[in-house]
Design a protein around this motif. Structure first.
Motif, PDB file in Angstrom:
ATOM      1  N   SER A  65       0.858  -1.183   0.000  1.00 25.64           N
ATOM      2  CA  SER A  65       0.000   0.000   0.000  1.00 25.64           C
ATOM      3  C   SER A  65       0.895   1.234   0.000  1.00 25.64           C
ATOM      4  N   GLY A  66       0.283   2.375   0.247  1.00 25.93           N
ATOM      5  CA  GLY A  66       1.039   3.613   0.416  1.00 25.93           C
ATOM      6  C   GLY A  66       1.647   4.152  -0.851  1.00 25.93           C
ATOM      7  N   GLU A  67       2.845   4.706  -0.717  1.00 25.79           N
ATOM      8  CA  GLU A  67       3.510   5.399  -1.808  1.00 25.79           C
ATOM      9  C   GLU A  67       3.775   4.482  -2.991  1.00 25.79           C
ATOM     10  N   GLY A  68       4.135   3.234  -2.729  1.00 24.81           N
ATOM     11  CA  GLY A  68       4.379   2.283  -3.811  1.00 24.81           C
ATOM     12  C   GLY A  68       3.153   2.070  -4.664  1.00 24.81           C
ATOM     13  N   ARG A  69       2.007   1.916  -4.011  1.00 26.35           N
ATOM     14  CA  ARG A  69       0.745   1.754  -4.739  1.00 26.35           C
ATOM     15  C   ARG A  69       0.481   2.992  -5.592  1.00 26.35           C
ATOM     16  N   ASN A  70       0.764   4.172  -5.042  1.00 27.12           N
ATOM     17  CA  ASN A  70       0.553   5.415  -5.786  1.00 27.12           C
ATOM     18  C   ASN A  70       1.433   5.482  -7.031  1.00 27.12           C
ATOM     19  N   VAL A  71       2.684   5.049  -6.928  1.00 24.51           N
ATOM     20  CA  VAL A  71       3.601   5.065  -8.073  1.00 24.51           C
ATOM     21  C   VAL A  71       3.088   4.122  -9.161  1.00 24.51           C
ATOM     22  N   VAL A  72       2.664   2.927  -8.776  1.00 25.06           N
ATOM     23  CA  VAL A  72       2.145   1.955  -9.751  1.00 25.06           C
ATOM     24  C   VAL A  72       0.940   2.534 -10.481  1.00 25.06           C
ATOM     25  N   SER A  73       0.053   3.164  -9.743  1.00 16.72           N
ATOM     26  CA  SER A  73      -1.161   3.740 -10.329  1.00 16.72           C
ATOM     27  C   SER A  73      -0.851   4.966 -11.181  1.00 16.72           C
ATOM     28  N   GLN A  74      -0.086   5.899 -10.637  1.00 12.88           N
ATOM     29  CA  GLN A  74       0.203   7.162 -11.331  1.00 12.88           C
ATOM     30  C   GLN A  74       0.875   6.944 -12.679  1.00 12.88           C
ATOM     31  N   TYR A  75       1.804   5.995 -12.741  1.00 12.78           N
ATOM     32  CA  TYR A  75       2.574   5.783 -13.960  1.00 12.78           C
ATOM     33  C   TYR A  75       2.099   4.571 -14.764  1.00 12.78           C
ATOM     34  N   THR A  76       0.980   3.983 -14.371  1.00 10.84           N
ATOM     35  CA  THR A  76       0.382   2.831 -15.065  1.00 10.84           C
ATOM     36  C   THR A  76       1.418   1.726 -15.277  1.00 10.84           C
ATOM     37  N   LEU A  77       2.056   1.326 -14.182  1.00 11.87           N
ATOM     38  CA  LEU A  77       3.114   0.327 -14.252  1.00 11.87           C
ATOM     39  C   LEU A  77       2.596  -1.099 -14.135  1.00 11.87           C
ATOM     40  N   GLY A  78       1.345  -1.267 -13.730  1.00 11.80           N
ATOM     41  CA  GLY A  78       0.801  -2.605 -13.548  1.00 11.80           C
ATOM     42  C   GLY A  78      -0.369  -2.562 -12.593  1.00 11.80           C
ATOM     43  N   TRP A  79      -0.316  -3.384 -11.554  1.00 12.67           N
ATOM     44  CA  TRP A  79      -1.439  -3.551 -10.643  1.00 12.67           C
ATOM     45  C   TRP A  79      -0.941  -3.573  -9.205  1.00 12.67           C
ATOM     46  N   SER A  80      -1.836  -3.271  -8.288  1.00  8.85           N
ATOM     47  CA  SER A  80      -1.466  -3.360  -6.877  1.00  8.85           C
ATOM     48  C   SER A  80      -2.601  -3.996  -6.091  1.00  8.85           C
ATOM     49  N   VAL A  81      -2.201  -4.729  -5.083  1.00 10.66           N
ATOM     50  CA  VAL A  81      -3.122  -5.428  -4.184  1.00 10.66           C
ATOM     51  C   VAL A  81      -2.532  -5.298  -2.784  1.00 10.66           C
ATOM     52  N   ASN A  82      -3.366  -5.103  -1.784  1.00 12.27           N
ATOM     53  CA  ASN A  82      -2.861  -5.082  -0.411  1.00 12.27           C
ATOM     54  C   ASN A  82      -2.110  -6.378  -0.133  1.00 12.27           C
ATOM     55  N   SER A  83      -1.048  -6.287   0.635  1.00 14.14           N
ATOM     56  CA  SER A  83      -0.133  -7.419   0.807  1.00 14.14           C
ATOM     57  C   SER A  83      -0.765  -8.670   1.385  1.00 14.14           C
ATOM     58  N   SER A  84      -1.864  -8.574   2.096  1.00  9.47           N
ATOM     59  CA  SER A  84      -2.464  -9.774   2.682  1.00  9.47           C
ATOM     60  C   SER A  84      -3.828 -10.112   2.079  1.00  9.47           C
ATOM     61  N   ASP A  85      -4.191  -9.464   0.986  1.00  8.86           N
ATOM     62  CA  ASP A  85      -5.492  -9.712   0.357  1.00  8.86           C
ATOM     63  C   ASP A  85      -5.369 -10.805  -0.705  1.00  8.86           C
ATOM     64  N   TRP A  86      -5.282 -12.045  -0.242  1.00 11.08           N
ATOM     65  CA  TRP A  86      -5.049 -13.185  -1.141  1.00 11.08           C
ATOM     66  C   TRP A  86      -6.227 -13.428  -2.066  1.00 11.08           C
ATOM     67  N   ASN A  87      -7.437 -13.163  -1.617  1.00 13.46           N
ATOM     68  CA  ASN A  87      -8.608 -13.336  -2.480  1.00 13.46           C
ATOM     69  C   ASN A  87      -8.565 -12.362  -3.651  1.00 13.46           C
ATOM     70  N   ARG A  88      -8.238 -11.112  -3.373  1.00 10.58           N
ATOM     71  CA  ARG A  88      -8.127 -10.099  -4.439  1.00 10.58           C
ATOM     72  C   ARG A  88      -6.985 -10.433  -5.382  1.00 10.58           C
ATOM     73  N   LEU A  89      -5.869 -10.890  -4.839  1.00  7.53           N
ATOM     74  CA  LEU A  89      -4.731 -11.272  -5.671  1.00  7.53           C
ATOM     75  C   LEU A  89      -5.129 -12.406  -6.614  1.00  7.53           C
ATOM     76  N   ASN A  90      -5.776 -13.427  -6.094  1.00 10.14           N
ATOM     77  CA  ASN A  90      -6.193 -14.556  -6.918  1.00 10.14           C
ATOM     78  C   ASN A  90      -7.167 -14.104  -8.009  1.00 10.14           C
ATOM     79  N   ALA A  91      -8.157 -13.287  -7.643  1.00  9.91           N
ATOM     80  CA  ALA A  91      -9.127 -12.796  -8.625  1.00  9.91           C
ATOM     81  C   ALA A  91      -8.438 -11.974  -9.710  1.00  9.91           C
ATOM     82  N   LEU A  92      -7.481 -11.148  -9.312  1.00  8.09           N
ATOM     83  CA  LEU A  92      -6.738 -10.335 -10.286  1.00  8.09           C
ATOM     84  C   LEU A  92      -5.965 -11.228 -11.250  1.00  8.09           C
ATOM     85  N   LEU A  93      -5.271 -12.228 -10.740  1.00  5.91           N
ATOM     86  CA  LEU A  93      -4.490 -13.119 -11.603  1.00  5.91           C
ATOM     87  C   LEU A  93      -5.381 -13.876 -12.579  1.00  5.91           C
TER      88      LEU A  93
END
Length: 132
Positions: A65-93
């Protein structure tokens, strides 16, 4: 030391060896995406991987989360998921596997990296700022 530790610990971790930086740089373009985890947020800190990996055309899957998530979003570098949100990670993949049109293009990532994350340009800007 790492191999000795893994031989004696109860965790299911396999050491795959190490690569020099130049060898790693040759290997990176063979992959589809890069994983950049940051389990514990460090305020004001952004993993350097987020600035390095786009130079290789690799989209980033940022776990944090935090600044890293902002960098990924601002520069369209990929995707971000909260570090312990395994359900969201699986759905994204699953979603990304089904629809490659949602992936950033390698050329666009390289262009962004060259334009926004160029160390020489950043040093020049910093030097000019300090001279003011």
């Amino acid at each position: 030391a790492v191999v000795n530790y893994l031989d004696t610990c109860s965790k299911s971790i396999v050491y795959m060896g190490s690569l020099s930086k130049s060898e790693l740089h040759k290997q990176l373009p063979q992959y589809h995406m890069a994983l950049a985890p940051l389990k514990t947020r460090i305020y004001g800190s952004v993993p350097s991987k987020l600035f390095e990996l786009p130079h290789f055309g690799l989209p980033v899957l940022y776990l944090g989360s935090g600044e890293g998530r902002n960098v990924v979003s601002q520069y369209t570098l990929g995707w971000s998921v909260n570090s312990s949100d395994w359900n969201r990670l699986n759905a994204l993949l699953v979603d990304l596997d089904a629809d490659r049109s949602k992936w950033p293009l390698p050329g666009a990532l390289k262009k962004t990296a060259t334009r926004e994350f160029n160390p020489d340009d950043q040093l020049s800007l910093l030097t000019a700022y300090l001279r003011q």
